[in-house]
Write a protein that holds these residues in place. Structure first.
Motif: not given
Length: 342
Positions: A255-256, A220-221, A233-235, A212-214
């Protein structure tokens, strides 16, 4: 009061609960961690976990319809002697009366391990266990940086593997809020690196650890860099693929928090200088993270962290489409805020 603090759980698991404890309640939002700890506690309570007479598994909904069943199982003597345990799996109905009755039963040597979901403080099952001197209530929350590092080291050590600090940081950044999924990724890395002794960054990159990260970094970015259309689109893509909303929000929250710590530690430095000191950051992400650091102040990041914390809790409580409505709305709000700051 027998509620175990989150920071005390690992120590309790290593040394084992007090033998006088009859019931152990394992609960929390991290279902993978709940299942792992419940299994560990149940199997440690018996001599042979493979013996179905020694380790009995019951469904919570069965106990809700027959509260006396748990008392009967706890009082049963093993066919071949030895220690016994009852492992109760979570159900949709209230089976707290069955657990309460078992706690009142004196003299039984059977350990009862109850695997539950994310229980509110007022939930009957949690209240019953936290008030009883013969029970423990163990919370299971998403792993933080420290527990992830420990999990990585312990899991790899079992395969006679070491991992460099940079590689550990990179791997931890790619693990999500579910212990079962994280373990799966660490074990995949161990299988890949078996026999080589030490694991480096190139090994972590080679197995593509992206629970769930890379992979979620694209979402997130995009959000923290102010790319609204890309965020949407990503979501939508991750939602279609079945990604849990709270996992996506958890990745954004971590990330925040990292952005906030970097901004505070790098006060007076340029975004480029701050990125240079960011351990485990993949070189392909450096430029976009510089953009994020330039657009988000410590004050705005604190507000984002608060919003994300509330959204994670709301998504876990809502579930299903409602959780995605909460998460998608917040990701777009973050992206819009970052775009405005650009």
């Amino acid at each position: 009061m027998t509620a175990v603090k989150a920071g005390e759980v690992e120590g309790l698991l290593r040394r084992g609960p007090d033998p006088r404890i009859a019931v152990i309640l394992v609960y929390g939002p991290d279902t993978g961690l709940v299942a792992e700890r419940a299994r560990l506690l149940a199997e440690k309570a018996v001599d042979d976990p493979a013996d179905p007479f020694a380790l009995v598994k019951l469904d919570g909904d069965v106990l809700a319809g027959d509260p006396g069943r748990l008392v009967d199982e706890a009082a049963t003597v093993g066919l071949f002697g030895g220690k016994r345990a009852v492992w109760v799996r979570s159900g949709s109905r209230n089976y707290a009366p069955a657990v309460e009755a078992a706690l009142k039963q004196e003299g039984a040597d059977t350990r009862i391990v109850v695997e539950a979901g994310d229980l509110a403080k007022s939930a009957p099952l949690r209240v019953v266990c936290e008030r009883s001197p013969r029970a423990l209530a163990i919370p299971c929350y998403a792993d933080d940086a420290g527990t992830l590092a420990d999990l990585i080291d312990r899991t790899l050590r079992a395969d006679n593997l070491r991992i460099t600090r940079d590689a550990r940081d990179l791997l931890a950044a790619g693990l999500g809020g579910d212990r079962r999924a994280s373990l799966g990724e660490i074990e995949k890395l161990a299988l890949y690196a078996r026999g080589q002794g030490e694991i480096g960054i190139e090994d972590v990159e080679a197995i593509g650890s992206d629970v769930s990260g890379l992979m979620l970094n694209t979402l997130v970015d995009a959000a923290f860099a102010g790319r609204v259309a890309e965020t949407e689109r990503s979501y939508r893509r991750f939602q279609i693929e079945g990604m849990d909303a709270s996992v996506m929000l958890g990745a954004a929250l971590r990330h925040a928090l990292t952005l906030l710590a970097t901004r505070l530690d790098g006060e007076g430095k340029s975004p480029g200088a701050m990125v240079a000191g960011w351990r485990g950051l993949h070189f392909r992400r450096q430029r976009i993270v510089e953009t994020q650091l330039a657009r988000w102040s410590p004050a705005s990041l604190r507000r984002a962290v608060t919003l994300l914390q509330d959204a994670v809790l709301g998504a876990r409580r809502a579930g299903g489409d409602f959780s995605h409505a909460i998460a998608a709305d917040l990701f777009l709000r973050l992206a819009s805020e970052a775009a405005r700051r650009g």
